[in-house]
Write a protein that holds these residues in place. Sequence first.
Motif, PDB file in Angstrom:
ATOM      1  N   MET A   1      75.071  44.244 -95.191  1.00  0.00           N
ATOM      2  CA  MET A   1      76.214  43.320 -95.197  1.00  0.00           C
ATOM      3  C   MET A   1      76.943  43.259 -96.537  1.00  0.00           C
ATOM      4  O   MET A   1      78.003  42.634 -96.640  1.00  0.00           O
ATOM      5  CB  MET A   1      75.748  41.918 -94.811  1.00  0.00           C
ATOM      6  CG  MET A   1      75.502  41.704 -93.336  1.00  0.00           C
ATOM      7  SD  MET A   1      77.052  41.746 -92.386  1.00  0.00           S
ATOM      8  CE  MET A   1      76.754  43.169 -91.349  1.00  0.00           C
TER       9      MET A   1
ATOM     10  N   ARG B   1      78.994  35.391 -89.124  1.00  0.00           N
ATOM     11  CA  ARG B   1      77.904  35.314 -88.147  1.00  0.00           C
ATOM     12  C   ARG B   1      76.561  35.717 -88.754  1.00  0.00           C
ATOM     13  O   ARG B   1      75.532  35.606 -88.091  1.00  0.00           O
ATOM     14  CB  ARG B   1      78.192  36.242 -86.957  1.00  0.00           C
ATOM     15  CG  ARG B   1      79.323  35.795 -86.056  1.00  0.00           C
ATOM     16  CD  ARG B   1      79.243  36.490 -84.697  1.00  0.00           C
ATOM     17  NE  ARG B   1      79.207  37.946 -84.795  1.00  0.00           N
ATOM     18  CZ  ARG B   1      80.297  38.718 -84.758  1.00  0.00           C
ATOM     19  NH1 ARG B   1      81.506  38.162 -84.656  1.00  0.00           N
ATOM     20  NH2 ARG B   1      80.194  40.037 -84.829  1.00  0.00           N
ATOM     21  N   HIS B   2      76.569  36.195 -89.986  1.00  0.00           N
ATOM     22  CA  HIS B   2      75.346  36.713 -90.578  1.00  0.00           C
ATOM     23  C   HIS B   2      74.902  35.895 -91.788  1.00  0.00           C
ATOM     24  O   HIS B   2      75.715  35.288 -92.488  1.00  0.00           O
ATOM     25  CB  HIS B   2      75.530  38.174 -90.992  1.00  0.00           C
ATOM     26  CG  HIS B   2      75.519  39.129 -89.849  1.00  0.00           C
ATOM     27  ND1 HIS B   2      76.599  39.288 -89.014  1.00  0.00           N
ATOM     28  CD2 HIS B   2      74.546  39.974 -89.400  1.00  0.00           C
ATOM     29  CE1 HIS B   2      76.302  40.192 -88.090  1.00  0.00           C
ATOM     30  NE2 HIS B   2      75.072  40.624 -88.308  1.00  0.00           N
TER      31      HIS B   2
ATOM     32  N   GLU C   1      76.942  45.309 -86.701  1.00  0.00           N
ATOM     33  CA  GLU C   1      77.295  44.049 -86.055  1.00  0.00           C
ATOM     34  C   GLU C   1      76.699  43.950 -84.653  1.00  0.00           C
ATOM     35  O   GLU C   1      76.818  42.903 -83.996  1.00  0.00           O
ATOM     36  CB  GLU C   1      78.817  43.886 -86.008  1.00  0.00           C
ATOM     37  CG  GLU C   1      79.548  44.838 -85.074  1.00  0.00           C
ATOM     38  CD  GLU C   1      79.871  46.189 -85.683  1.00  0.00           C
ATOM     39  OE1 GLU C   1      80.682  46.918 -85.080  1.00  0.00           O
ATOM     40  OE2 GLU C   1      79.309  46.514 -86.759  1.00  0.00           O
TER      41      GLU C   1
ATOM     42  N   LYS D   1      71.903  47.530 -85.781  1.00  0.00           N
ATOM     43  CA  LYS D   1      70.900  46.946 -86.680  1.00  0.00           C
ATOM     44  C   LYS D   1      69.590  47.716 -86.598  1.00  0.00           C
ATOM     45  O   LYS D   1      68.949  47.998 -87.622  1.00  0.00           O
ATOM     46  CB  LYS D   1      70.665  45.473 -86.329  1.00  0.00           C
ATOM     47  CG  LYS D   1      71.764  44.525 -86.770  1.00  0.00           C
ATOM     48  CD  LYS D   1      71.400  43.096 -86.404  1.00  0.00           C
ATOM     49  CE  LYS D   1      72.383  42.094 -87.023  1.00  0.00           C
ATOM     50  NZ  LYS D   1      73.744  42.254 -86.502  1.00  0.00           N
TER      51      LYS D   1
END
Length: 284
Positions: free
Chosen positions: A128, A159-160, A252, A257
């Motif tokens: 990120m 969102r992270h 995302e 991931k």
Amino acid sequence: MSAHLRLRSEQWREREAHHRALADELTADYRARAARRQKHPVEDFLFTYYSYKPSVLRRWHPGAGVVLEDAAATPRSGWRGYVPTHPEGSLVVDADLYRAQRGAMLANVVRILRATAGRAPSYGCFGMHEWAMLYREPRPRHDLPLRLGAAGTDAVVERHDLRCTHFDAYRFFTPDAAPRNRATLTRETSPEQPGCLHAGMDLYKWAVKAGPLVPGELLLDTFRHARAIRALDMQASPYDLREWGYAPVAVETPEGKAEYVRRQREFAEAGTVLRARLLDAIGV
């Protein structure tokens, strides 16, 4: 200082020539682009961010304590760390001398390498950091299209949970992104850990800084490692690099991931070996 290995003139010259050929192969594309004044958003990084020219990779060292026969009449005699030794006309890297000349710098390198090796790897950042460098920023760092657009990129950051542990990545976070990171990092307190892609890339930097203590083969291994990591670093970024031949790793998404963490683990395992080799070569 004690020497453990002696290389005849033809032996070390052959190894030096082989090393230079490999280094030239690794840097050929970059040098060709530089001659044409062309940029590459992925591959140029190791030459611009670290500011090491291709010639740095071409310089072969045997490592500390290796006697090079008939080397005293070569330019190597003027390189830092090399001293005359027996038999007459030979040179050797004097590790004690080099450590005395570069003590503070080497101590810092060793401190970082040992601290990183002593921490458990973390795999929850999902790359990120590149996204945080664009958060609410109207002008991207690179002249490249964004896969999700500016609003979509911002939404991913929001969102992270930002978990960056590397100061030299964190320091480029936008003002709005930095407070979102789990920790406020400084160069002195950055908790370097072996799962971090940037800590893996930096092994190349530490190899260069350790100079003649690092055998040429290890130097090239750290460069290859850094180059491969840089590719994943940008594949997982918000940028669309498909025109450059890099398929995105869509961090995302759950699938992205999983791929990122799988490759991150592989790099961490390889980096652990390289880190141990560097510490052994520096010998402090």
